[in-house]
Design an enzyme around this catalytic site. Structure first.
Site, PDB file in Angstrom:
ATOM      1  N   THR A   7       0.850  -1.192   0.000  1.00 18.29           N
ATOM      2  CA  THR A   7       0.000   0.000   0.000  1.00 18.29           C
ATOM      3  C   THR A   7       0.886   1.243   0.000  1.00 18.29           C
ATOM      4  O   THR A   7       2.022   1.222   0.486  1.00 18.29           O
ATOM      5  CB  THR A   7      -0.946   0.025   1.207  1.00 18.29           C
ATOM      6  OG1 THR A   7      -0.201   0.201   2.410  1.00 18.29           O
ATOM      7  CG2 THR A   7      -1.766  -1.255   1.283  1.00 18.29           C
ATOM      8  N   ALA A   9       2.232   2.630  -2.594  1.00 20.60           N
ATOM      9  CA  ALA A   9       3.387   2.324  -3.438  1.00 20.60           C
ATOM     10  C   ALA A   9       3.776   3.470  -4.361  1.00 20.60           C
ATOM     11  O   ALA A   9       4.766   3.358  -5.087  1.00 20.60           O
ATOM     12  CB  ALA A   9       3.118   1.068  -4.270  1.00 20.60           C
ATOM     13  N   SER A  10       3.033   4.566  -4.332  1.00 18.15           N
ATOM     14  CA  SER A  10       3.416   5.723  -5.153  1.00 18.15           C
ATOM     15  C   SER A  10       4.486   6.553  -4.471  1.00 18.15           C
ATOM     16  O   SER A  10       5.153   7.372  -5.107  1.00 18.15           O
ATOM     17  CB  SER A  10       2.190   6.599  -5.440  1.00 18.15           C
ATOM     18  OG  SER A  10       1.621   7.071  -4.222  1.00 18.15           O
ATOM     19  N   GLY A  11       4.675   6.357  -3.161  1.00 15.87           N
ATOM     20  CA  GLY A  11       5.681   7.115  -2.419  1.00 15.87           C
ATOM     21  C   GLY A  11       7.055   6.476  -2.503  1.00 15.87           C
ATOM     22  O   GLY A  11       7.229   5.379  -3.041  1.00 15.87           O
ATOM     23  N   GLY A  12       8.047   7.164  -1.948  1.00 11.49           N
ATOM     24  CA  GLY A  12       9.418   6.698  -2.053  1.00 11.49           C
ATOM     25  C   GLY A  12       9.660   5.354  -1.404  1.00 11.49           C
ATOM     26  O   GLY A  12      10.257   4.449  -2.007  1.00 11.49           O
ATOM     27  N   ILE A  13       9.196   5.178  -0.155  1.00 13.30           N
ATOM     28  CA  ILE A  13       9.426   3.923   0.543  1.00 13.30           C
ATOM     29  C   ILE A  13       8.618   2.789  -0.091  1.00 13.30           C
ATOM     30  O   ILE A  13       9.137   1.705  -0.347  1.00 13.30           O
ATOM     31  CB  ILE A  13       9.088   4.066   2.038  1.00 13.30           C
ATOM     32  CG1 ILE A  13      10.123   4.967   2.729  1.00 13.30           C
ATOM     33  CG2 ILE A  13       9.037   2.696   2.717  1.00 13.30           C
ATOM     34  CD1 ILE A  13       9.840   5.253   4.192  1.00 13.30           C
ATOM     35  N   GLY A  14       7.349   3.031  -0.371  1.00 18.18           N
ATOM     36  CA  GLY A  14       6.511   2.008  -0.971  1.00 18.18           C
ATOM     37  C   GLY A  14       7.022   1.565  -2.323  1.00 18.18           C
ATOM     38  O   GLY A  14       7.037   0.368  -2.649  1.00 18.18           O
ATOM     39  N   SER A 132       7.151   4.132  12.494  1.00 16.83           N
ATOM     40  CA  SER A 132       8.122   5.227  12.525  1.00 16.83           C
ATOM     41  C   SER A 132       8.829   5.195  13.870  1.00 16.83           C
ATOM     42  O   SER A 132       8.268   4.720  14.866  1.00 16.83           O
ATOM     43  CB  SER A 132       7.417   6.578  12.354  1.00 16.83           C
ATOM     44  OG  SER A 132       8.282   7.656  12.686  1.00 16.83           O
ATOM     45  N   TYR A 145       0.650  12.124  14.771  1.00 24.39           N
ATOM     46  CA  TYR A 145       1.412  11.213  13.918  1.00 24.39           C
ATOM     47  C   TYR A 145       2.093  10.149  14.779  1.00 24.39           C
ATOM     48  O   TYR A 145       2.055   8.951  14.466  1.00 24.39           O
ATOM     49  CB  TYR A 145       2.442  12.005  13.117  1.00 24.39           C
ATOM     50  CG  TYR A 145       3.297  11.165  12.188  1.00 24.39           C
ATOM     51  CD1 TYR A 145       2.787  10.716  10.967  1.00 24.39           C
ATOM     52  CD2 TYR A 145       4.601  10.833  12.515  1.00 24.39           C
ATOM     53  CE1 TYR A 145       3.564   9.956  10.109  1.00 24.39           C
ATOM     54  CE2 TYR A 145       5.398  10.080  11.674  1.00 24.39           C
ATOM     55  CZ  TYR A 145       4.866   9.640  10.472  1.00 24.39           C
ATOM     56  OH  TYR A 145       5.648   8.884   9.614  1.00 24.39           O
TER      57      TYR A 145
END
Length: 237
Positions: A7, A9-14, A132, A145
């Site tokens: 989930t 997956a558009s971000g850097g880590i994903g 985190s 957060y």
């Protein structure tokens, strides 16, 4: 072929985790909400892309049904999707706080609920939650957060005990300061200070997280469950 849903997956880590799992032979399923070009990015990894707003349980259910229709199974679930929220606790609106928890916590729980039955049926599966270091120790001006990420840690430990008899492993990664789009709000001076505060002397990369994720999802980690792995350069020990 084994299937892995990542989930966010558009971000850097994903994106990095998806690439690492594809390299390890998984069919990667890249989840996104509103990013462009995800179909092409998924195809480049030999996988598929699926869209859903994880704040909406109905969309999560639809997504799970579509994935199982196309692939027949999900062997690995990486609950990586998340949004950040900074500011004094008294300044955060109820609406923003609710969406943070809807995506970061309830989204992960609902994705797991949707896909867990087929894992239990096969008595096999791996769930990896991305928390985190602030979920471990807390951060001023990131109270909401930190609370959401702490909830993922509790979710990991409790679920690991619940599903272990079914042969399913549940672990968590707690990243430190990772150079992704979430840090775009900081200037270079601030980023330099964060690197100096990190004992290893640099910011983390998405690939640092992806390497740890690939290990925890592999057969080499078959006797590891209910654990929180800090990948933070020594920032939190």
């Amino acid at each position: 072929m084994k299937t892995a849903l990542i989930t966010g997956a558009s971000g850097g880590i994903g994106s990095a985790i998806a690439a690492a799992l594809a390299k390890d032979g998984y069919l990667p399923v890249l989840h996104f909400n509103s990013a462009d070009g995800m179909q092409e990015r998924a195809a480049a990894l030999g996988g598929i892309a699926v869209q859903a707003d994880l704040a909406d349980p109905a969309q999560i259910g639809r997504m799970a049904e579509e994935i199982l229709r196309q692939t027949g199974r999900v062997d690995v679930l990486v609950n990586n999707a998340g949004i950040s929220l900074s500011g004094l606790l008294t300044d955060i609106s109820a609406q923003d706080r609710r969406r943070l928890f809807d995506i970061n916590v309830l989204g992960a729980i609902e994705c797991t609920r949707a896909l867990l039955p087929q894992m239990i049926h096969r008595k096999a599966g791996c769930i990896l939650n991305i928390s985190s270091m602030w979920g471990q120790v807390g951060a001023s001006c990131e109270v909401d957060y930190s609370a959401a990420k702490a909830a993922l840690i509790g979710f990991t430990k409790a679920l690991a005990q619940e599903v272990a008899p079914s042969g399913i492993r549940v672990n968590c990664i707690a990243p430190g300061v990772i150079r992704t789009a979430m840090l775009d709000c900081y200037d270079e001076e601030t980023l330099g200070s964060l690197a100096e505060e990190t004992p290893l002397g640099r910011l983390g990369t998405p690939e640092d997280i992806a390497h740890a994720a690939a290990f925890l999802c592999s057969e080499q980690a078959d006797f590891i469950t209910g654990q929180v792995l800090g990948v933070n350069g020594g920032f939190v020990i």
